[in-house]
Write an enzyme that holds these catalytic residues in place. Structure first.
Site, PDB file in Angstrom:
ATOM      1  CB  SER A  92      41.532  49.149  37.676  1.00 44.56           C
ATOM      2  OG  SER A  92      41.608  47.726  37.672  1.00 44.56           O
ATOM      3  CG  ASP A 124      43.933  42.192  36.925  1.00 40.39           C
ATOM      4  OD1 ASP A 124      42.940  42.805  36.484  1.00 40.39           O
ATOM      5  OD2 ASP A 124      44.266  41.062  36.520  1.00 40.39           O
TER       6      ASP A 124
END
Ligand SMILES: Nc1ncnc2c1ncn2[C@@H]1O[C@H](COP(=O)(O)OP(=O)(O)OP(=O)(O)O)[C@@H](O)[C@H]1O
Ligand SMILES: C[C@@](O)(CCO)CC(=O)[O-]
Ligand SMILES: [Mg+2]
Length: 397
Positions: A147, A205
């Site tokens: 993602s 991330d």
């Protein structure tokens, strides 16, 4: 520049230590993987935004007036420092889900959100119609930062298209990267994209997807490690689907329910991350097998802690048992609850031993592959620099 089309990519990631604890202000160590998500951006028919996301089975197009109408629900000065409100997130998901009947409304909600904030905003000016194709080497929803790689690609592409960042690829160059200042802007909008998908991301991330390499992350502070550690990692996908957003919310509930029990566990994970960083820094100077017993013990302790905070899974326990039977140490990586685990391979682990472990892991229905770490962050590519498989995927899709 973008009118001739552009191709960019961002890496996936593995978290060595600190997943979930990093959402609550603790230290995480993360490395970029040599598995990437690619985005191709081209102009298209007037007045439309065409979206192809084969990784999640989505093919959609929107007329720009519908995106402008969506924009009217947001403050004119909406910027990357503010999280979208719950109502705004609901509006986005409804727009994406209903308008598309999509299998992954979050992907479309993220794209619609970033397009409308970056392409229809007074701050950056309007962007002509566009055709967006995203194709990835990463397993989706498996803990390898798919993602975030998706959000980083979208942010970089849309900021390039609206002129908020440069298009640094020069004639004859195969790849190019942006300036530090531009990467900071890309990362902040990618974080916004993660907020639409994840709900309450820490930002680790998208930071790895933007800067690549190996980094320490804590509460928005990004510190690249002095050197990318010379670690050999075996990645194993249990193929058990799960949602990071749901797992992160579950940990928050457990903290609220048992604060005196869970908070010390997060503190311990914080200490593991910092201990691991110290060992890696010594190791980088002279990698040798003597450092591995400590690294392996840290993997084992962290995996137990992750089970305690409720993000383990029987498939991950099985992964750890199988690799342990070969004298190897593993832990989940990313949000857990299934998805991927990482196994530490010593410098003197023989190819035969790795093959034997892979054979037993595959017999469990898992997929595994050895990967290198420390890949570059978000990158602009010339078509000639793309691997044949990627070029085919970006032209045939
Ligand atoms: N290539 C892609 N194209 C479109 N959407 C994607 C793509 N990759 C990921 N996504 C979006 O991200 C979601 C998966 O995000 P999630 O955070 O749950 O998993 P992950 O990022 O792979 O794992 P982790 O966050 O633990 O590293 C998918 O359901 C989809 O909405
Ligand atoms: C589980 C988590 O810590 C890592 C997911 O890759 C979530 C986050 O940090 O955003
Ligand atoms: Mg994710």
């Amino acid at each position: 520049m973008w009118e001739r089309g552009l191709v960019l990519s961002a890496p996936g990631k593995a978290i060595l230590h600190g997943e979930h604890a990093v959402v609550h202000g603790k230290v995480a160590l993360a490395v970029a993987l040599d598995l990437r998500t690619f985005l191709r951006l081209r102009p298209c028919a007037e007045g439309r935004v065409c979206v192809r996301l084969p990784g999640v089975g989505v093919l959609r197009s929107w007329d720009i007036p519908s995106l402008q109408a969506l924009r009217s629900g947001f403050a004119a000065d909406f910027d990357e420092s503010k999280p979208p409100s719950v109502e705004q997130l609901d509006t986005l998901r409804e727009f994406a889900g209903i308008a598309a009947g999509a299998t992954a409304p979050e992907s479309l909600a993220t794209l619609a959100f970033l397009y409308m904030c970056l392409a229809i905003s007074a701050k950056y000016g309007d962007v002509p119609s566009m055709d967006i194709l995203v194709w990835s080497e990463l397993p989706t929803g498996a803990g390898l930062g798919s993602s975030a790689a998706y959000s980083v690609c979208l942010a970089a592409a849309l900021l390039s298209a609206c002129g908020a960042v440069s298009c640094p690829l020069k004639e004859g160059e195969s790849t190019a990267r942006w300036t530090e200042e531009e990467l900071t802007l890309i990362n902040s909008w990618a974080f916004q994209g993660e907020r639409v998908i994840h709900g309450n991301p820490s930002g680790v991330d998208n930071a790895v997807g933007t800067w690549g390499g190996a980094l320490r992350y804590q509460s928005g502070k990004i510190t690249p490690l002095k050197r990318v550690p010379a670690l050999r990692i075996l990645l194993t996908n249990t193929n058990v689907p799960r949602s990071t957003k749901v797992l992160v919310a579950g940990v928050k509930e457990k903290i609220l329910k048992f604060p005196a029990i869970i908070k010390p566990v997060l503190d311990s994970i914080d200490a593991i991350s910092q201990e691991c960083q110290s060992v890696l820094e010594v190791m980088s100077a002279n990698p040798s097998p003597e450092h591995y017993p400590v690294l392996e013990e840290l993997f084992d302790i962290n995996q137990h802690h992750l089970n305690v905070i409720g993000v383990g899974h029987p498939s991950l326990d099985r992964l750890c048992r199988v690799t342990a039977s070969h004298g190897l140490h593993s832990k989940l990586t990313g949000a857990g609850g299934g998805g991927c685990g990482i196994t530490l391979l010593r410098p003197d682990t023989s190819a035969l031993a790795v093959e034997a472990a892979k054979r037993d892991l595959c017999a469990c229905g898992f997929e595994c592959w050895e990967t290198s770490i420390g890949a570059p962050g978000v990158t602009l590519h010339s078509s000639s620099s793309l691997k044949a498989e990627v070029l085919h995927a970006l032209t045939e899709s």
